[in-house]
Scaffold this motif. Structure first.
Motif, PDB file in Angstrom:
ATOM      1  N   PHE A 235       0.833  -1.203   0.000  1.00 24.86           N
ATOM      2  CA  PHE A 235       0.000   0.000   0.000  1.00 24.86           C
ATOM      3  C   PHE A 235       0.864   1.248   0.000  1.00 24.86           C
ATOM      4  CE2 PHE A 235       0.435  -1.129   4.521  1.00 24.86           C
ATOM      5  CZ  PHE A 235       0.775   0.071   5.100  1.00 24.86           C
ATOM      6  N   LEU A 236       0.237   2.338  -0.401  1.00 23.68           N
ATOM      7  CA  LEU A 236       0.904   3.641  -0.452  1.00 23.68           C
ATOM      8  C   LEU A 236      -0.036   4.674   0.136  1.00 23.68           C
ATOM      9  CD1 LEU A 236       2.717   5.223  -3.519  1.00 23.68           C
ATOM     10  CD2 LEU A 236       0.961   6.505  -2.297  1.00 23.68           C
ATOM     11  N   PHE A 237       0.488   5.501   1.034  1.00 28.95           N
ATOM     12  CA  PHE A 237      -0.269   6.621   1.603  1.00 28.95           C
ATOM     13  C   PHE A 237       0.347   7.917   1.091  1.00 28.95           C
ATOM     14  CE2 PHE A 237       0.347  10.009   4.766  1.00 28.95           C
ATOM     15  CZ  PHE A 237      -0.962  10.368   5.102  1.00 28.95           C
ATOM     16  N   ALA A 238      -0.501   8.821   0.619  1.00 29.28           N
ATOM     17  CA  ALA A 238      -0.049  10.179   0.296  1.00 29.28           C
ATOM     18  C   ALA A 238      -1.027  11.138   0.954  1.00 29.28           C
ATOM     19  CB  ALA A 238      -0.037  10.413  -1.217  1.00 29.28           C
ATOM     20  N   ALA A 239      -0.505  12.025   1.809  1.00 33.59           N
ATOM     21  CA  ALA A 239      -1.377  12.978   2.495  1.00 33.59           C
ATOM     22  C   ALA A 239      -2.142  13.791   1.454  1.00 33.59           C
ATOM     23  CB  ALA A 239      -0.544  13.897   3.381  1.00 33.59           C
ATOM     24  N   LYS A 240      -3.393  14.017   1.762  1.00 31.17           N
ATOM     25  CA  LYS A 240      -4.282  14.753   0.853  1.00 31.17           C
ATOM     26  C   LYS A 240      -3.610  16.030   0.321  1.00 31.17           C
ATOM     27  CE  LYS A 240      -8.388  14.495  -0.786  1.00 31.17           C
ATOM     28  NZ  LYS A 240      -8.775  13.235  -1.420  1.00 31.17           N
ATOM     29  N   ARG A 241      -2.920  16.762   1.230  1.00 27.06           N
ATOM     30  CA  ARG A 241      -2.374  18.062   0.830  1.00 27.06           C
ATOM     31  C   ARG A 241      -1.302  17.972  -0.259  1.00 27.06           C
ATOM     32  NH1 ARG A 241      -0.126  16.526   5.530  1.00 27.06           N
ATOM     33  NH2 ARG A 241       2.138  16.600   5.780  1.00 27.06           N
ATOM     34  N   HIS A 242      -0.712  16.778  -0.421  1.00 30.53           N
ATOM     35  CA  HIS A 242       0.345  16.646  -1.426  1.00 30.53           C
ATOM     36  C   HIS A 242      -0.150  16.100  -2.759  1.00 30.53           C
ATOM     37  CE1 HIS A 242       3.385  17.654   1.413  1.00 30.53           C
ATOM     38  NE2 HIS A 242       3.337  16.528   2.095  1.00 30.53           N
ATOM     39  N   GLN A 243      -1.296  15.446  -2.721  1.00 24.34           N
ATOM     40  CA  GLN A 243      -1.663  14.625  -3.878  1.00 24.34           C
ATOM     41  C   GLN A 243      -1.700  15.399  -5.197  1.00 24.34           C
ATOM     42  OE1 GLN A 243      -5.316  12.665  -2.723  1.00 24.34           O
ATOM     43  NE2 GLN A 243      -4.292  11.390  -1.195  1.00 24.34           N
ATOM     44  N   GLU A 244      -2.266  16.606  -5.168  1.00 21.96           N
ATOM     45  CA  GLU A 244      -2.420  17.345  -6.431  1.00 21.96           C
ATOM     46  C   GLU A 244      -1.109  17.942  -6.927  1.00 21.96           C
ATOM     47  OE1 GLU A 244      -5.457  17.150  -7.878  1.00 21.96           O
ATOM     48  OE2 GLU A 244      -6.047  15.993  -6.099  1.00 21.96           O
ATOM     49  N   HIS A 245      -0.061  17.869  -6.096  1.00 20.30           N
ATOM     50  CA  HIS A 245       1.216  18.489  -6.482  1.00 20.30           C
ATOM     51  C   HIS A 245       2.207  17.505  -7.062  1.00 20.30           C
ATOM     52  CE1 HIS A 245      -0.218  22.094  -4.576  1.00 20.30           C
ATOM     53  NE2 HIS A 245      -0.511  21.401  -3.504  1.00 20.30           N
ATOM     54  N   VAL A 246       1.750  16.281  -7.231  1.00 17.13           N
ATOM     55  CA  VAL A 246       2.663  15.246  -7.707  1.00 17.13           C
ATOM     56  C   VAL A 246       2.225  14.735  -9.078  1.00 17.13           C
ATOM     57  CG1 VAL A 246       3.447  12.903  -7.271  1.00 17.13           C
ATOM     58  CG2 VAL A 246       3.271  14.531  -5.380  1.00 17.13           C
ATOM     59  N   TYR A 247       3.168  14.747 -10.003  1.00 14.61           N
ATOM     60  CA  TYR A 247       2.955  14.135 -11.321  1.00 14.61           C
ATOM     61  C   TYR A 247       3.722  12.826 -11.275  1.00 14.61           C
ATOM     62  CZ  TYR A 247       2.883  13.870 -16.471  1.00 14.61           C
ATOM     63  OH  TYR A 247       2.682  13.489 -17.770  1.00 14.61           O
ATOM     64  N   PRO A 248       3.017  11.692 -11.191  1.00 17.49           N
ATOM     65  CA  PRO A 248       3.715  10.435 -10.907  1.00 17.49           C
ATOM     66  C   PRO A 248       4.812  10.115 -11.929  1.00 17.49           C
ATOM     67  CG  PRO A 248       1.372  10.157 -10.649  1.00 17.49           C
ATOM     68  CD  PRO A 248       1.561  11.504 -11.284  1.00 17.49           C
ATOM     69  N   ALA A 249       5.965   9.691 -11.411  1.00 13.83           N
ATOM     70  CA  ALA A 249       7.048   9.262 -12.304  1.00 13.83           C
ATOM     71  C   ALA A 249       6.659   7.962 -13.000  1.00 13.83           C
ATOM     72  CB  ALA A 249       8.337   9.071 -11.507  1.00 13.83           C
ATOM     73  N   LEU A 250       5.934   7.109 -12.291  1.00 10.63           N
ATOM     74  CA  LEU A 250       5.419   5.885 -12.910  1.00 10.63           C
ATOM     75  C   LEU A 250       4.002   6.203 -13.392  1.00 10.63           C
ATOM     76  CD1 LEU A 250       6.706   3.127 -10.437  1.00 10.63           C
ATOM     77  CD2 LEU A 250       7.730   3.924 -12.570  1.00 10.63           C
ATOM     78  N   SER A 251       3.968   6.914 -14.508  1.00 12.37           N
ATOM     79  CA  SER A 251       2.692   7.475 -14.984  1.00 12.37           C
ATOM     80  C   SER A 251       1.964   6.470 -15.863  1.00 12.37           C
ATOM     81  CB  SER A 251       2.962   8.783 -15.734  1.00 12.37           C
ATOM     82  OG  SER A 251       4.158   8.695 -16.486  1.00 12.37           O
ATOM     83  N   GLY A 252       1.437   5.449 -15.213  1.00 14.30           N
ATOM     84  CA  GLY A 252       0.745   4.384 -15.945  1.00 14.30           C
ATOM     85  C   GLY A 252      -0.704   4.742 -16.253  1.00 14.30           C
ATOM     86  N   TRP A 253      -1.279   3.950 -17.121  1.00 16.88           N
ATOM     87  CA  TRP A 253      -2.616   4.316 -17.640  1.00 16.88           C
ATOM     88  C   TRP A 253      -3.708   4.290 -16.580  1.00 16.88           C
ATOM     89  CZ3 TRP A 253      -6.949   1.014 -19.403  1.00 16.88           C
ATOM     90  CH2 TRP A 253      -6.843  -0.305 -18.949  1.00 16.88           C
ATOM     91  N   LEU A 254      -3.551   3.426 -15.544  1.00 20.35           N
ATOM     92  CA  LEU A 254      -4.629   3.403 -14.544  1.00 20.35           C
ATOM     93  C   LEU A 254      -4.508   4.538 -13.531  1.00 20.35           C
ATOM     94  CD1 LEU A 254      -5.712  -0.270 -13.899  1.00 20.35           C
ATOM     95  CD2 LEU A 254      -6.930   1.582 -15.034  1.00 20.35           C
ATOM     96  N   GLY A 255      -3.425   5.306 -13.626  1.00 20.35           N
ATOM     97  CA  GLY A 255      -3.326   6.526 -12.819  1.00 20.35           C
ATOM     98  C   GLY A 255      -3.804   7.739 -13.606  1.00 20.35           C
ATOM     99  N   HIS A 256      -4.276   7.478 -14.814  1.00 18.63           N
ATOM    100  CA  HIS A 256      -4.762   8.576 -15.668  1.00 18.63           C
ATOM    101  C   HIS A 256      -6.152   9.017 -15.199  1.00 18.63           C
ATOM    102  CE1 HIS A 256      -6.166  10.624 -19.335  1.00 18.63           C
ATOM    103  NE2 HIS A 256      -4.889  10.709 -19.693  1.00 18.63           N
TER     104      HIS A 256
END
Ligand SMILES: *Cc1c(COP(=O)(O)O)cnc(C)c1O
Length: 413
Positions: A235-256
């Motif tokens: 599992f992975l946790f990302a605090a709500k406040r950070h989520q919109e500021h990250v462009y995933p390096a592993l930018s796979g299609w299901l993260g689209h």
């Protein structure tokens, strides 16, 4: 009299508030399983659930299952359930991939938050994959980012203005030492440094309060205390406040944002879903969900209290019964600083552990000389601890560990 003392422990088991959980696991006869920190036990409900997913959902419903049986939402649904166990909110945890890959996702995310900084800081003696992922990033960026490992007690003084991120394991896999998440996170934040917590040996073993500690990112394992099965999704946790500021390096299609728009260009999904990458392993998610559901029935404070008591009992009995055999405690004696495991140094640790396993007491060995015993409070009893130490004493007194067959190292220790 030893017998009376065992009876006292059996009486303690009869009043244990977690005693009903043991019957919910399939435990082999003749085994005292002290390795739930490495691979958790099989919940009785898992086989039927996985079989239903295989035969009905996959076999009969086929591709329709992505909608009909809600496969598509499994990573977020199980993530929300885990969130409750680690002091996070719904929408802050997603399940998938491995802990190692999730470490990479979090490291690369924090590098975007702190793009002017270049040091990835962690400690020596951590579970190696966390450091290895840092080393991979160092190579990937041709050295623009650099890893720095310092001894565990030098973390505070190492927090300087070059640090892009601090990555720490909450409970050390070998020493069992538990870090003060709140104090360390606050100190790092005072220097504007985000922290990634690896919860592999904490989640399901003790209360964790990520949001109360103002944590930034966290990762953890599904196959240890969560009893999700071998290679269960992590599992992975990302605090709500950070989520919109990250462009995933592993930018796979299901993260689209719209996977089924099949756009040529990546556009991250809002929220935690952007940390998904490819198609989730549905069979693994199904088994993990059973383990997580079972864990959610238990009171985490009771789990912690029992785990501390089991560990203290084990330490005391080994000291009493095996005092002639030079076992040296390798974990904190103070239960508050110790995870749900006890470890001892012994120069013949490998052979001793193999001899114990041959007698049905299953722990594990960690190089160079550590015998590790994990206590999963949902299925380990106080009487088990007594019996395990009796067997350890017999193995030592008889010298039965001292055989060639116990000294041949297997691929997995
Ligand atoms: C067990 C463990 C892992 C496991 O990583 P995988 O990718 O699942 O193999 C990672 N970090 C720590 C601290 C662990 O204890």
């Amino acid at each position: 009299m030893p017998e009376t003392r065992r009876a006292d422990l059996a009486a303690l088991d009869n009043t244990d508030p977690l005693r009903s959980f043991r019957a919910k696991f399939d435990l082999p006869d003749g085994v005292i399983y002290l390795d739930g920190n490495s691979l958790g036990c099989l919940p009785k409900a898992t086989a039927a659930r996985v079989s239903d997913v295989v035969t009905r959902e996959w076999g009969q419903d086929l591709i329709r299952s992505w909608n009909k049986n809600d496969w598509i939402n499994a990573p977020g649904r199980v993530g929300d359930k885990i969130a409750d166990l680690i002091g996070a909110n719904a929408g802050e945890v997603v399940v998938g991939d491995t802990t190692s890959i999730n470490v990479f996702k979090c490291l690369s995310a924090t590098l975007q938050l702190k793009s002017d900084r270049h040091i990835l800081l962690s400690e020596t003696g951590n579970f190696p994959t966390d450091a290895y992922m840092m080393q991979g990033l160092e190579r990937l960026t041709n050295g623009r980012v650099e890893q720095r490992l310092v001894p565990p007690d030098a973390i505070f003084e190492a927090l300087d203005d070059d640090i892009a991120v601090l990555l720490l394991t909450h409970t050390n896999y070998k020493s069992g030492r538990v870090r003060d998440m709140k104090a360390i996170t606050a100190t790092a934040h005072a220097k504007d440094i985000p922290v990634i917590w690896d919860l592999s040996h904490s989640c399901g073993a003790m209360p964790v309060h990520l949001n109360d500690c103002n944590a930034d990112f966290a990762v953890g394992c599904g196959y240890k205390y969560l009893n999700g099965g071998p290679g269960a999704p992590a599992f992975l946790f990302a605090a709500k406040r950070h989520q919109e500021h990250v462009y995933p390096a592993l930018s796979g299609w299901l993260g689209h944002k719209q996977p089924f728009a099949f756009d040529d260009f990546y556009n991250p999904a809002p929220g935690i879903d952007r940390f998904q990458c490819g198609t989730p392993g549905i069979l693994g998610c199904a088994a993990l969900e059973v383990g997580v559901d079972l864990m959610r029935e238990a009171d985490m404070e009771q789990i912690r209290a029992k785990s501390s008591a089991l560990g203290a009992l084990f330490i005391r009995l080994v000291n009493e019964q095996c005092e002639d055999f030079s076992f040296q405690l390798a974990c904190p004696k103070n239960a508050e600083q110790r995870g749900s495991q006890v470890s001892f140094h012994h120069e013949e640790g490998y052979a001793i552990m193999q001899a114990l396993i041959a007698r049905g007491v299953i722990g594990d060995f960690r190089a160079p000389d550590i015998l590790r015993f994990g206590f999963a409070p949902l299925y380990i009893s106080y009487a088990n601890i007594w019996d395990a130490v009796e067997i350890l004493k017999e193995v030592m007194t008889s010298g039965e560990w001292d055989q060639e067959k116990f000294k041949q190292k297997a691929a997995v220790t």
